[in-house]
Design a protein around this motif. Structure first.
Motif, PDB file in Angstrom:
ATOM      1  N   LYS A   1     -66.189-110.539  48.816  1.00  0.00           N
ATOM      2  CA  LYS A   1     -67.514-110.416  48.192  1.00  0.00           C
ATOM      3  C   LYS A   1     -68.375-109.407  48.954  1.00  0.00           C
ATOM      4  O   LYS A   1     -69.075-108.591  48.348  1.00  0.00           O
ATOM      5  CB  LYS A   1     -68.210-111.770  48.140  1.00  0.00           C
ATOM      6  N   ILE A   2     -68.324-109.463  50.271  1.00  0.00           N
ATOM      7  CA  ILE A   2     -69.114-108.532  51.093  1.00  0.00           C
ATOM      8  C   ILE A   2     -68.621-107.102  50.888  1.00  0.00           C
ATOM      9  O   ILE A   2     -69.419-106.186  50.675  1.00  0.00           O
ATOM     10  CB  ILE A   2     -69.031-108.932  52.582  1.00  0.00           C
ATOM     11  N   VAL A   3     -67.308-106.907  50.946  1.00  0.00           N
ATOM     12  CA  VAL A   3     -66.739-105.566  50.784  1.00  0.00           C
ATOM     13  C   VAL A   3     -67.055-105.016  49.401  1.00  0.00           C
ATOM     14  O   VAL A   3     -67.399-103.845  49.247  1.00  0.00           O
ATOM     15  CB  VAL A   3     -65.217-105.572  51.060  1.00  0.00           C
TER      16      VAL A   3
ATOM     17  N   GLY B   1     -67.753 -90.305  52.596  1.00  0.00           N
ATOM     18  CA  GLY B   1     -66.617 -89.431  52.315  1.00  0.00           C
ATOM     19  C   GLY B   1     -65.530 -90.155  51.554  1.00  0.00           C
ATOM     20  O   GLY B   1     -65.798 -90.888  50.622  1.00  0.00           O
ATOM     21  N   ASN B   2     -64.292 -89.909  51.966  1.00  0.00           N
ATOM     22  CA  ASN B   2     -63.194 -90.655  51.352  1.00  0.00           C
ATOM     23  C   ASN B   2     -62.740 -91.760  52.310  1.00  0.00           C
ATOM     24  O   ASN B   2     -61.565 -92.038  52.450  1.00  0.00           O
ATOM     25  CB  ASN B   2     -62.038 -89.738  50.942  1.00  0.00           C
ATOM     26  N   GLY B   3     -63.728 -92.379  52.956  1.00  0.00           N
ATOM     27  CA  GLY B   3     -63.472 -93.438  53.931  1.00  0.00           C
ATOM     28  C   GLY B   3     -62.720 -94.611  53.347  1.00  0.00           C
ATOM     29  O   GLY B   3     -62.738 -94.844  52.145  1.00  0.00           O
ATOM     30  N   LYS B   4     -62.065 -95.322  54.214  1.00  0.00           N
ATOM     31  CA  LYS B   4     -61.254 -96.457  53.811  1.00  0.00           C
ATOM     32  C   LYS B   4     -61.700 -97.699  54.575  1.00  0.00           C
ATOM     33  O   LYS B   4     -62.239 -97.613  55.664  1.00  0.00           O
ATOM     34  CB  LYS B   4     -59.791 -96.161  54.064  1.00  0.00           C
ATOM     35  N   ILE B   5     -61.443 -98.845  53.980  1.00  0.00           N
ATOM     36  CA  ILE B   5     -61.798-100.122  54.578  1.00  0.00           C
ATOM     37  C   ILE B   5     -60.507-100.905  54.785  1.00  0.00           C
ATOM     38  O   ILE B   5     -59.772-101.162  53.830  1.00  0.00           O
ATOM     39  CB  ILE B   5     -62.750-100.911  53.660  1.00  0.00           C
TER      40      ILE B   5
ATOM     41  N   GLU C   1     -64.464 -97.036  46.935  1.00  0.00           N
ATOM     42  CA  GLU C   1     -64.823 -97.417  45.567  1.00  0.00           C
ATOM     43  C   GLU C   1     -64.361 -98.838  45.274  1.00  0.00           C
ATOM     44  O   GLU C   1     -64.456 -99.315  44.154  1.00  0.00           O
ATOM     45  CB  GLU C   1     -64.202 -96.440  44.565  1.00  0.00           C
ATOM     46  N   GLY C   2     -63.813 -99.519  46.281  1.00  0.00           N
ATOM     47  CA  GLY C   2     -63.366-100.887  46.129  1.00  0.00           C
ATOM     48  C   GLY C   2     -61.985-101.039  45.549  1.00  0.00           C
ATOM     49  O   GLY C   2     -61.541-102.151  45.289  1.00  0.00           O
ATOM     50  N   LYS C   3     -61.273 -99.937  45.364  1.00  0.00           N
ATOM     51  CA  LYS C   3     -59.926-100.006  44.801  1.00  0.00           C
ATOM     52  C   LYS C   3     -58.906-100.188  45.915  1.00  0.00           C
ATOM     53  O   LYS C   3     -59.003 -99.569  46.968  1.00  0.00           O
ATOM     54  CB  LYS C   3     -59.615 -98.733  44.014  1.00  0.00           C
ATOM     55  N   LEU C   4     -57.918-101.017  45.635  1.00  0.00           N
ATOM     56  CA  LEU C   4     -56.858-101.279  46.589  1.00  0.00           C
ATOM     57  C   LEU C   4     -55.940-100.064  46.688  1.00  0.00           C
ATOM     58  O   LEU C   4     -55.522 -99.503  45.679  1.00  0.00           O
ATOM     59  CB  LEU C   4     -56.056-102.502  46.141  1.00  0.00           C
ATOM     60  N   ILE C   5     -55.656 -99.656  47.917  1.00  0.00           N
ATOM     61  CA  ILE C   5     -54.705 -98.578  48.161  1.00  0.00           C
ATOM     62  C   ILE C   5     -53.413 -99.267  48.573  1.00  0.00           C
ATOM     63  O   ILE C   5     -53.357 -99.951  49.577  1.00  0.00           O
ATOM     64  CB  ILE C   5     -55.193 -97.647  49.287  1.00  0.00           C
ATOM     65  N   ASP C   6     -52.373 -99.101  47.767  1.00  0.00           N
ATOM     66  CA  ASP C   6     -51.163 -99.856  48.039  1.00  0.00           C
ATOM     67  C   ASP C   6     -49.990 -99.005  48.498  1.00  0.00           C
ATOM     68  O   ASP C   6     -48.881 -99.479  48.613  1.00  0.00           O
ATOM     69  CB  ASP C   6     -50.757-100.686  46.824  1.00  0.00           C
ATOM     70  N   LYS C   7     -50.245 -97.765  48.772  1.00  0.00           N
ATOM     71  CA  LYS C   7     -49.167 -96.904  49.243  1.00  0.00           C
ATOM     72  C   LYS C   7     -49.490 -96.427  50.653  1.00  0.00           C
ATOM     73  O   LYS C   7     -50.553 -95.901  50.921  1.00  0.00           O
ATOM     74  CB  LYS C   7     -49.006 -95.696  48.320  1.00  0.00           C
ATOM     75  N   PHE C   8     -48.527 -96.572  51.543  1.00  0.00           N
ATOM     76  CA  PHE C   8     -48.724 -96.170  52.930  1.00  0.00           C
ATOM     77  C   PHE C   8     -49.124 -94.702  53.024  1.00  0.00           C
ATOM     78  O   PHE C   8     -50.057 -94.353  53.728  1.00  0.00           O
ATOM     79  CB  PHE C   8     -47.438 -96.415  53.724  1.00  0.00           C
ATOM     80  N   GLU C   9     -48.412 -93.858  52.297  1.00  0.00           N
ATOM     81  CA  GLU C   9     -48.681 -92.426  52.380  1.00  0.00           C
ATOM     82  C   GLU C   9     -50.112 -92.107  51.949  1.00  0.00           C
ATOM     83  O   GLU C   9     -50.808 -91.330  52.596  1.00  0.00           O
ATOM     84  CB  GLU C   9     -47.696 -91.638  51.499  1.00  0.00           C
ATOM     85  N   GLU C  10     -50.540 -92.715  50.860  1.00  0.00           N
ATOM     86  CA  GLU C  10     -51.887 -92.459  50.349  1.00  0.00           C
ATOM     87  C   GLU C  10     -52.944 -92.983  51.321  1.00  0.00           C
ATOM     88  O   GLU C  10     -53.978 -92.365  51.530  1.00  0.00           O
ATOM     89  CB  GLU C  10     -52.038 -93.156  48.995  1.00  0.00           C
TER      90      GLU C  10
END
Length: 104
Positions: A41-43, A52-56, A85-94
């Protein structure tokens, strides 16, 4: 105060705890699940603040405290990487390489 919040968090899981083989084992798993829900919920509300194109990165699990003379343990139960943008990144390379080639 913290113990009050834990108690409130456990209340909806009373039946699950009654059915558990070992309540002392089940309680940390319930707490992990409830805290994971709160973190998501917080995220969800704040992910856009990452520039930028930061990741969490979200790493969750159960901390197992031991006596002073022993090392503590951490039981990892979840790892997620999301874009800002709250989307899950599921690929290691990406997630980690941003288009760079994987070295063999």
């Amino acid at each position: 105060i913290e113990q009050h919040f834990v108690g409130q968090m456990l209340l909806p899981h009373g039946r699950r705890l009654e059915r558990a083989k070992n309540m002392k084992v089940e309680v940390p798993y319930i707490c992990y699940e409830e805290q994971t829900t709160q973190i998501h919920k917080i995220v969800e509300k704040c992910c856009g603040e990452v520039a930028g194109n930061g990741k969490i990165a979200l790493l969750g699990g159960i901390q197992i405290n031991t006596p002073f003379e022993q090392e503590d343990y951490f039981l990892p139960l979840g790892f997620e990487l999301q874009c800002n943008e709250g989307k899950l990144i599921d690929k290691f390379e990406e997630a980690f390489l941003d288009g760079a080639e994987i070295m063999a």
